[in-house]
Design a protein around this motif. Structure first.
Motif, PDB file in Angstrom:
ATOM      1  N   SER A   1      20.691  44.141  69.939  1.00  0.00           N
ATOM      2  CA  SER A   1      19.838  45.283  70.251  1.00  0.00           C
ATOM      3  C   SER A   1      18.495  45.065  69.557  1.00  0.00           C
ATOM      4  O   SER A   1      18.455  44.786  68.356  1.00  0.00           O
TER       5      SER A   1
ATOM      6  N   SER B   1      24.376  50.389  84.113  1.00  0.00           N
ATOM      7  CA  SER B   1      25.599  50.644  83.352  1.00  0.00           C
ATOM      8  C   SER B   1      25.825  52.134  83.138  1.00  0.00           C
ATOM      9  O   SER B   1      24.905  52.928  83.301  1.00  0.00           O
TER      10      SER B   1
ATOM     11  N   ARG C   1      25.791  57.405  75.361  1.00  0.00           N
ATOM     12  CA  ARG C   1      24.701  57.762  74.438  1.00  0.00           C
ATOM     13  C   ARG C   1      23.694  58.660  75.141  1.00  0.00           C
ATOM     14  O   ARG C   1      23.640  58.726  76.360  1.00  0.00           O
TER      15      ARG C   1
ATOM     16  N   ARG D   1      16.959  58.283  76.053  1.00  0.00           N
ATOM     17  CA  ARG D   1      15.732  58.276  75.238  1.00  0.00           C
ATOM     18  C   ARG D   1      14.606  58.851  76.089  1.00  0.00           C
ATOM     19  O   ARG D   1      14.698  58.830  77.315  1.00  0.00           O
TER      20      ARG D   1
ATOM     21  N   TYR E   1      20.403  54.007  82.997  1.00  0.00           N
ATOM     22  CA  TYR E   1      21.852  54.132  82.794  1.00  0.00           C
ATOM     23  C   TYR E   1      22.353  55.289  83.642  1.00  0.00           C
ATOM     24  O   TYR E   1      21.570  56.156  84.036  1.00  0.00           O
TER      25      TYR E   1
ATOM     26  N   GLU F   1      34.146  45.927  83.068  1.00  0.00           N
ATOM     27  CA  GLU F   1      34.242  45.746  81.617  1.00  0.00           C
ATOM     28  C   GLU F   1      33.688  46.996  80.970  1.00  0.00           C
ATOM     29  O   GLU F   1      32.863  47.690  81.554  1.00  0.00           O
TER      30      GLU F   1
ATOM     31  N   TYR G   1      29.945  51.974  76.545  1.00  0.00           N
ATOM     32  CA  TYR G   1      29.086  51.361  77.557  1.00  0.00           C
ATOM     33  C   TYR G   1      29.995  50.633  78.541  1.00  0.00           C
ATOM     34  O   TYR G   1      31.028  50.093  78.137  1.00  0.00           O
TER      35      TYR G   1
ATOM     36  N   ASP H   1      22.748  43.726  81.652  1.00  0.00           N
ATOM     37  CA  ASP H   1      22.351  43.738  80.247  1.00  0.00           C
ATOM     38  C   ASP H   1      23.564  44.256  79.478  1.00  0.00           C
ATOM     39  O   ASP H   1      23.859  45.449  79.530  1.00  0.00           O
TER      40      ASP H   1
ATOM     41  N   ASP I   1      26.389  43.745  75.878  1.00  0.00           N
ATOM     42  CA  ASP I   1      26.533  43.206  74.527  1.00  0.00           C
ATOM     43  C   ASP I   1      27.522  42.024  74.549  1.00  0.00           C
ATOM     44  O   ASP I   1      28.036  41.665  75.613  1.00  0.00           O
TER      45      ASP I   1
ATOM     46  N   ARG J   1      10.179  50.428  67.307  1.00  0.00           N
ATOM     47  CA  ARG J   1      10.507  51.009  68.614  1.00  0.00           C
ATOM     48  C   ARG J   1      10.742  52.523  68.506  1.00  0.00           C
ATOM     49  O   ARG J   1      10.576  53.256  69.470  1.00  0.00           O
TER      50      ARG J   1
ATOM     51  N   ARG K   1      23.344  48.918  64.583  1.00  0.00           N
ATOM     52  CA  ARG K   1      22.799  47.863  65.442  1.00  0.00           C
ATOM     53  C   ARG K   1      22.557  46.577  64.667  1.00  0.00           C
ATOM     54  O   ARG K   1      22.787  45.483  65.174  1.00  0.00           O
TER      55      ARG K   1
END
Ligand SMILES: Nc1nc2c(ncn2[C@@H]2O[C@H](COP(=O)(O)OP(=O)(O)O)[C@@H](O)[C@H]2O)c(=O)[nH]1
Ligand SMILES: Nc1ncnc2c1ncn2[C@@H]1O[C@H](COP(=O)(O)OP(=O)(O)O)[C@@H](O)[C@H]1O
Length: 207
Positions: free
Chosen positions: A23, A47, A51, A54, A63, A82, A91, A111, A113, A147, A158
């Motif tokens: 991340s 995905s 969460r 933002r 998302y 997955e 996620y 995208d 992890d 960020r 993270r």
């Protein structure tokens, strides 16, 4: 046209691309730029996550923002290829998010992890696996702080996940290519050079 001699994978169009890495490594920055430069070539696999959005993030575009109950229900029904827990949230990649992109004959970009990478390897998706890595932990932390999207708690989670990611990504054979995102221009050019053949195929198919 008869279909004998074609594998299921060949019939389903261009090879998908998995972008992974810590991340804050620069995945979204790079993929947004790629999708903008090559409009009508790439499609993003949207995905699901538990969460919170933002500022500026759109439901259904960045998302599918869902509740834990909702997401678990989908997983139980077998709707996901997955799913993983990351920094205290769920996620996952739904089958339909990939099918929607592939139905348009676009290169599907995911995208995910490192757990997503490991689990996608157990499927028949057969993507190109690309890892985006920061130059160092220090620079990663600086970029994540700048960020201004994370609380101190989620930032620490993270960074912890980043240490694991950086270790696992060194294992030979996990990724087809590892790109160090030091200078953004250089990283972007490298990313394009890895994808040039697939991009060409999609562009040729449109002619
Ligand atoms: N396994 C898996 N990981 C995902 C998925 N979607 C996003 N991620 C990963 O979840 C992590 C956190 O993503 P996000 O909350 O958007 O934060 P950011 O990566 O810091 O912008 C990143 O490593 C993403 O690659 C998914 O569908 N499956
Ligand atoms: N090469 C780079 N040099 C400096 N800052 C960068 C670079 N690449 C990305 N950033 C910045 O670092 C932060 C994290 O990038 P982001 O694309 O959100 O990462 P990820 O999607 O992997 O979590 C963003 O604020 C972004 O603008």
């Amino acid at each position: 046209m008869h279909l004998f001699g074609f594998s299921r994978r060949e019939m389903s169009g261009p090879r998908p691309v998995v972008l992974s890495g810590p991340s804050g490594a620069g995945k979204s920055t790079l993929l947004k730029r790629l999708m903008k430069e090559y409009e009508g070539v790439f499609g993003f696999s949207v995905s699901h996550t538990t969460r919170n959005p933002r500022p500026g993030e759109e439901d259904g575009k960045d998302y599918h923002f869902v509740t834990r109950e909702n997401m678990q229900e989908g997983i139980d029904k077998g709707e996901f290829i997955e799913n993983a827990e990351f920094s205290g949230n769920m996620y996952g990649t739904s089958k339909s998010s990939i099918e929607d992109v592939q139905a348009q004959n676009l290169i599907c970009i995911l995208d995910v992890d490192i757990q997503g990478v490991q689990n996608i390897k157990k499927t028949d998706l057969n993507p190109i696996y690309i890892s985006i890595q920061p130059p160092s932990m220090e620079i990663l932390e600086k970029r994540l702080r700048e960020r201004q999207t994370e609380t101190e708690d989620s930032l620490q989670k993270r960074l912890e996940a980043a240490r694991i990611d950086m270790e696992l990504s060194k294992e030979p054979g996990v990724f087809d290519i590892v790109i160090i995102n030091d200078d953004l221009e250089g990283a972007y050019e490298k990313l394009k050079s890895v994808l040039v053949e697939e991009i060409q195929k999609v562009q040729d198919a449109k002619k």
